[in-house]
Design a protein around this motif. Structure first.
Motif, mmCIF file in Angstrom:
data_model
loop_
_atom_site.group_PDB
_atom_site.id
_atom_site.type_symbol
_atom_site.label_atom_id
_atom_site.label_comp_id
_atom_site.label_asym_id
_atom_site.label_seq_id
_atom_site.Cartn_x
_atom_site.Cartn_y
_atom_site.Cartn_z
ATOM 1 N N ARG A 123 0.829 -1.204 0.000
ATOM 2 C CA ARG A 123 0.000 0.000 0.000
ATOM 3 C C ARG A 123 0.862 1.253 0.000
ATOM 4 O O ARG A 123 0.593 2.218 -0.703
ATOM 5 C CB ARG A 123 -0.933 -0.001 1.217
ATOM 6 N N GLN A 124 1.915 1.232 0.791
ATOM 7 C CA GLN A 124 2.818 2.382 0.835
ATOM 8 C C GLN A 124 3.470 2.608 -0.511
ATOM 9 O O GLN A 124 3.612 3.755 -0.966
ATOM 10 C CB GLN A 124 3.884 2.149 1.914
ATOM 11 N N ASP A 127 0.913 4.194 -2.844
ATOM 12 C CA ASP A 127 0.632 5.591 -2.494
ATOM 13 C C ASP A 127 1.761 6.508 -2.942
ATOM 14 O O ASP A 127 1.524 7.566 -3.537
ATOM 15 C CB ASP A 127 0.415 5.724 -0.985
ATOM 16 N N ARG A 131 1.653 9.404 -6.012
ATOM 17 C CA ARG A 131 1.968 10.820 -5.791
ATOM 18 C C ARG A 131 3.072 11.296 -6.727
ATOM 19 O O ARG A 131 2.987 12.367 -7.324
ATOM 20 C CB ARG A 131 2.380 11.047 -4.337
#
Length: 259
Positions: A123-124, A127, A131
């Motif tokens: 998930r990190q 994300d 970005r």
């Protein structure tokens, strides 16, 4: 600094052994006990043990010791005749930054921030990639990072196969049999670790080319990706055992690394 460095090696080894155990469970159809095969999963596994909270604090502090050792070598130089080389100092500075982050995440988790050190690396990764892809030239930046990770992974594996780690160990303090065991662990563990890094870098490159953040993978999804290949479960099992071997090799580092 000796105690700080050696305690850091012990903590790093524990995390890699736990990741290897979780990945081995995943290899043969399990879900890893519901844990992710990454640092977060290892911390969750550790937290579930008796005195888990105390162990988390110890691991976090030990990793902070590893960071301090890196800072010391970056500023004053490391052990051995090549310890003051710019390349060695740069590597030590990178180790300082990396283990500052890792230690902070573990200590935050130990303090009760369950969204910190135990967060999913997948998930990190999604994300952060999303970005960066939205930035001007973000696609090129993600691609450059992915390429750098691939190169770093290949460098780790080649260095392990060439047994370059011997230069950092006090081989004269080992018996012949012990040295052979340490060599096996260093080659096997370092090669597996490098392979995982290189595979994660490839996924980042794919995410950049396709402009799809979801293509980027953290450690857990990267390991699960091995399982999806032909003979995947067995391949993942080999990689998992290799990561566990790197963990045991880290414990050998704690005993014989030149500090």
């Amino acid at each position: 600094m000796s105690v700080a460095a050696r305690s850091g090696f012990v903590a790093r080894g524990l995390i890699y052994v736990l990741v290897g155990v979780i990945a081995l469970q995943i290899a043969f159809g399990g879900d890893g006990g519901g844990q992710q095969a990454d640092r977060g999963g290892a911390l969750g596994e550790l937290a579930g043990q008796p005195l888990g909270s105390v162990m988390l604090w110890i691991v976090g502090i030990a990793l902070a010791g590893m960071a301090l050792w890196g800072l010391s070598e970056a500023v004053f130089g490391g052990a051995g005749p090549d310890g003051s080389k710019p390349s060695r100092r740069a590597a030590a500075l990178f180790r300082f930054v990396l283990y500052c982050f890792v230690s902070y995440s573990v200590l935050s988790y130990a303090a009760g921030d369950r969204g910190s050190g135990s967060g999913s690396s997948d998930r990190q990764s999604d994300d952060v990639t999303a970005r960066v892809l939205d930035w001007p030239a973000g696609q090129w930046l993600v691609g450059a990072v992915g390429a750098a990770v691939v190169i770093a992974g290949l460098w780790m594996s080649v260095r392990a196969v060439r047994k370059k780690f011997r230069e950092e160990l006090r081989g004269g303090d080992m018996s012949g049999r012990t040295e052979r065991v340490v060599d096996f662990l260093g080659v096997t563990g370092g090669t597996a670790r490098g392979a995982v890094f290189a595979a994660a870098g490839v996924f980042a490159l794919v995410a950049a080319v396709r402009h799809r953040p979801g293509e980027a993978r953290g450690m857990d999804d990267t390991l699960r990706g091995f399982r999806d290949l032909p003979a995947g479960p067995w391949l993942l099992a080999v990689v998992a055992l290799g990561l566990a071997a790197f963990g045991v090799f880290s414990w050998c580092d704690a005993r014989w690394h030149k500090v």
